[in-house]
Design a protein around this motif. Structure first.
Motif, PDB file in Angstrom:
ATOM      1  N   ASN A  90      -1.994  -8.513 -30.291  1.00  0.00           N
ATOM      2  CA  ASN A  90      -0.844  -7.780 -31.082  1.00  0.00           C
ATOM      3  C   ASN A  90      -0.256  -6.851 -30.265  1.00  0.00           C
ATOM      4  N   GLY A  91      -0.287  -6.519 -29.106  1.00  0.00           N
ATOM      5  CA  GLY A  91       0.451  -5.629 -28.134  1.00  0.00           C
ATOM      6  C   GLY A  91       0.164  -4.179 -28.434  1.00  0.00           C
ATOM      7  N   THR A  92       0.754  -3.451 -27.612  1.00  0.00           N
ATOM      8  CA  THR A  92       0.591  -2.000 -27.762  1.00  0.00           C
ATOM      9  C   THR A  92       2.104  -1.412 -27.747  1.00  0.00           C
ATOM     10  N   SER A  93       2.161  -0.250 -28.449  1.00  0.00           N
ATOM     11  CA  SER A  93       3.341   0.308 -28.756  1.00  0.00           C
ATOM     12  C   SER A  93       3.016   1.993 -28.587  1.00  0.00           C
ATOM     13  N   LEU A  94       4.285   2.655 -28.423  1.00  0.00           N
ATOM     14  CA  LEU A  94       4.099   4.182 -28.170  1.00  0.00           C
ATOM     15  C   LEU A  94       5.038   4.926 -29.159  1.00  0.00           C
ATOM     16  N   ASN A  95       4.771   5.975 -29.552  1.00  0.00           N
ATOM     17  CA  ASN A  95       5.342   7.122 -30.433  1.00  0.00           C
ATOM     18  C   ASN A  95       5.899   6.744 -31.463  1.00  0.00           C
ATOM     19  N   GLY A  96       5.653   5.461 -32.347  1.00  0.00           N
ATOM     20  CA  GLY A  96       6.200   5.014 -33.652  1.00  0.00           C
ATOM     21  C   GLY A  96       7.493   4.167 -33.234  1.00  0.00           C
ATOM     22  N   SER A  97       7.618   3.647 -31.974  1.00  0.00           N
ATOM     23  CA  SER A  97       8.550   2.516 -31.641  1.00  0.00           C
ATOM     24  C   SER A  97       8.197   1.144 -31.968  1.00  0.00           C
ATOM     25  N   GLU A  98       8.940   0.546 -32.425  1.00  0.00           N
ATOM     26  CA  GLU A  98       8.637  -1.093 -32.863  1.00  0.00           C
ATOM     27  C   GLU A  98       8.547  -1.965 -31.557  1.00  0.00           C
ATOM     28  N   ASP A  99       9.190  -1.413 -30.434  1.00  0.00           N
ATOM     29  CA  ASP A  99       8.996  -2.233 -29.373  1.00  0.00           C
ATOM     30  C   ASP A  99       7.777  -2.219 -28.696  1.00  0.00           C
ATOM     31  N   LEU A 100       7.095  -3.245 -28.324  1.00  0.00           N
ATOM     32  CA  LEU A 100       5.865  -3.160 -27.716  1.00  0.00           C
ATOM     33  C   LEU A 100       5.877  -3.064 -26.090  1.00  0.00           C
ATOM     34  N   ILE A 101       5.183  -2.366 -25.602  1.00  0.00           N
ATOM     35  CA  ILE A 101       5.376  -2.262 -23.879  1.00  0.00           C
ATOM     36  C   ILE A 101       4.927  -3.567 -23.397  1.00  0.00           C
ATOM     37  N   PRO A 102       5.559  -3.778 -22.318  1.00  0.00           N
ATOM     38  CA  PRO A 102       5.259  -5.006 -21.542  1.00  0.00           C
ATOM     39  C   PRO A 102       3.635  -5.171 -21.132  1.00  0.00           C
ATOM     40  N   ALA A 103       3.505  -6.495 -21.185  1.00  0.00           N
ATOM     41  CA  ALA A 103       1.770  -6.672 -20.757  1.00  0.00           C
ATOM     42  C   ALA A 103       1.901  -6.561 -19.357  1.00  0.00           C
ATOM     43  N   ARG A 104       0.728  -5.885 -18.942  1.00  0.00           N
ATOM     44  CA  ARG A 104       0.057  -5.778 -17.323  1.00  0.00           C
ATOM     45  C   ARG A 104       1.273  -4.832 -16.725  1.00  0.00           C
ATOM     46  N   VAL A 105       1.926  -3.951 -17.334  1.00  0.00           N
ATOM     47  CA  VAL A 105       2.697  -3.057 -16.613  1.00  0.00           C
ATOM     48  C   VAL A 105       2.205  -1.787 -17.054  1.00  0.00           C
ATOM     49  N   ALA A 106       2.030  -0.833 -15.898  1.00  0.00           N
ATOM     50  CA  ALA A 106       1.725   0.600 -16.473  1.00  0.00           C
ATOM     51  C   ALA A 106       2.812   1.463 -16.642  1.00  0.00           C
ATOM     52  N   VAL A 107       2.523   1.796 -17.915  1.00  0.00           N
ATOM     53  CA  VAL A 107       3.431   2.871 -18.556  1.00  0.00           C
ATOM     54  C   VAL A 107       3.031   4.165 -18.424  1.00  0.00           C
ATOM     55  N   PRO A 108       3.857   5.406 -18.024  1.00  0.00           N
ATOM     56  CA  PRO A 108       3.599   6.701 -17.896  1.00  0.00           C
ATOM     57  C   PRO A 108       3.523   7.146 -19.356  1.00  0.00           C
ATOM     58  N   LEU A 109       2.436   8.158 -19.466  1.00  0.00           N
ATOM     59  CA  LEU A 109       2.179   8.822 -20.629  1.00  0.00           C
ATOM     60  C   LEU A 109       2.431  10.313 -20.533  1.00  0.00           C
ATOM     61  N   GLN A 110       2.470  11.141 -21.425  1.00  0.00           N
ATOM     62  CA  GLN A 110       2.338  12.595 -21.298  1.00  0.00           C
ATOM     63  C   GLN A 110       1.629  13.125 -22.502  1.00  0.00           C
ATOM     64  N   SER A 111       0.929  14.187 -22.268  1.00  0.00           N
ATOM     65  CA  SER A 111       0.188  15.117 -23.367  1.00  0.00           C
ATOM     66  C   SER A 111       0.774  14.721 -24.830  1.00  0.00           C
ATOM     67  N   GLY A 112       0.227  14.503 -25.733  1.00  0.00           N
ATOM     68  CA  GLY A 112       0.641  14.280 -27.016  1.00  0.00           C
ATOM     69  C   GLY A 112       1.186  13.117 -27.297  1.00  0.00           C
ATOM     70  N   ASP A 113       1.314  12.048 -26.528  1.00  0.00           N
ATOM     71  CA  ASP A 113       2.005  10.746 -26.813  1.00  0.00           C
ATOM     72  C   ASP A 113       0.894  10.127 -28.015  1.00  0.00           C
ATOM     73  N   HIS A 114       1.410   9.145 -28.628  1.00  0.00           N
ATOM     74  CA  HIS A 114       0.812   8.242 -29.701  1.00  0.00           C
ATOM     75  C   HIS A 114       0.728   6.844 -29.199  1.00  0.00           C
ATOM     76  N   ILE A 115      -0.404   6.233 -29.017  1.00  0.00           N
ATOM     77  CA  ILE A 115      -0.799   4.871 -28.545  1.00  0.00           C
ATOM     78  C   ILE A 115      -0.958   4.263 -29.544  1.00  0.00           C
ATOM     79  N   HIS A 116      -0.052   3.263 -30.131  1.00  0.00           N
ATOM     80  CA  HIS A 116      -0.583   2.297 -31.417  1.00  0.00           C
ATOM     81  C   HIS A 116      -0.938   0.960 -30.952  1.00  0.00           C
ATOM     82  N   LEU A 117      -1.954   0.491 -31.510  1.00  0.00           N
ATOM     83  CA  LEU A 117      -2.767  -0.779 -31.170  1.00  0.00           C
ATOM     84  C   LEU A 117      -3.465  -1.612 -32.257  1.00  0.00           C
ATOM     85  N   GLY A 118      -3.485  -2.718 -32.189  1.00  0.00           N
ATOM     86  CA  GLY A 118      -4.205  -3.455 -33.511  1.00  0.00           C
ATOM     87  C   GLY A 118      -3.513  -3.379 -34.824  1.00  0.00           C
TER      88      GLY A 118
END
Length: 220
Positions: free
Chosen positions: A180-208
């Protein structure tokens, strides 16, 4: 004839004063004050102090000096009170808004996912450099650091869903090719698989199907 004995052990015919030394016979012996221990200052009547065990036949011990000088004590206190380094904490919640978005877009497991009636917030301190997010599996030998297979489990989370990487330069998340992929901070766009995406304090990770993980840097 009765023979008396004086306090010094002499035998005397006289019973009032000793014929040998003249000491009074029958008078109470003079009281001798006990000496003070040179080590701890306690009264001691023998060679060894009854309090600290000091041998009075030995030289008088030197005076003890404090383990820390006053300035040293102040320095130690200041170091102990100094704040610790930052640590990363993951707060896991059941996100109704995210669940509604998943249902609206009809994801792969949308029909199998149900929003939990009760899901207490969980806080996990992230330790180490690589933190696995997923579901435990005895057969596959998986024991994620953030285990989302604990009831009520999110059916939309893959066994090995994503990893959080912590380094001196920052923190990042990598989706491991989850269903089902992973998205950040309410975005409908999924982050690319197997690519490290930087995070900051307070970021929301959506999964499942309804899980949101908030990462935050906090004082240790």
């Amino acid at each position: 004839m009765a023979i008396a004995t004086c306090p010094d052990g002499h035998h005397s015919v006289a019973t009032d004063y000793c014929d040998v030394c003249g000491s009074p016979i029958g008078a109470p012996a003079p009281t001798v004050a006990a000496a003070l221990c040179p080590s701890c200052g306690s009264p001691s009547s023998g060679r060894f102090c009854e309090v600290c065990g000091h041998d009075s036949a030995l030289p008088t011990p030197a005076a003890r000096t404090p383990e820390f000088a006053p300035t040293e004590i102040a320095t130690v206190t200041e170091v102990a009170a100094a704040p610790g380094a930052l640590m990363w904490v993951a707060t896991i919640t059941a996100d109704r808004e995210f669940f509604d978005r998943v249902q609206a877009r009809k994801g792969p497991d949308a029909d199998q996912v149900e929003f939990p009636a009760f899901y207490p917030e969980r806080r996990i301190t992230l330790r180490g450099t690589d933190i696995l997010i997923g579901k435990h599996s005895v057969s596959q030998g998986l024991q994620p650091d953030i285990d989302l297979g604990i009831a009520p489990a999110d059916a939309g989370v893959s066994r090995a869903h994503a990893t959080i990487h912590i380094a001196d330069t920052g923190i990042s998340i990598t989706d491991l090719g989850s269903t089902n992929g992973t998205s950040l901070n309410g975005s409908e766009d999924l982050i690319p698989a197997r690519v490290a995406v930087p995070l900051q304090s307070g970021d929301h990770i959506h999964l499942g199907g309804w899980t949101t993980i908030v990462v935050s840097a906090e004082s240790a």
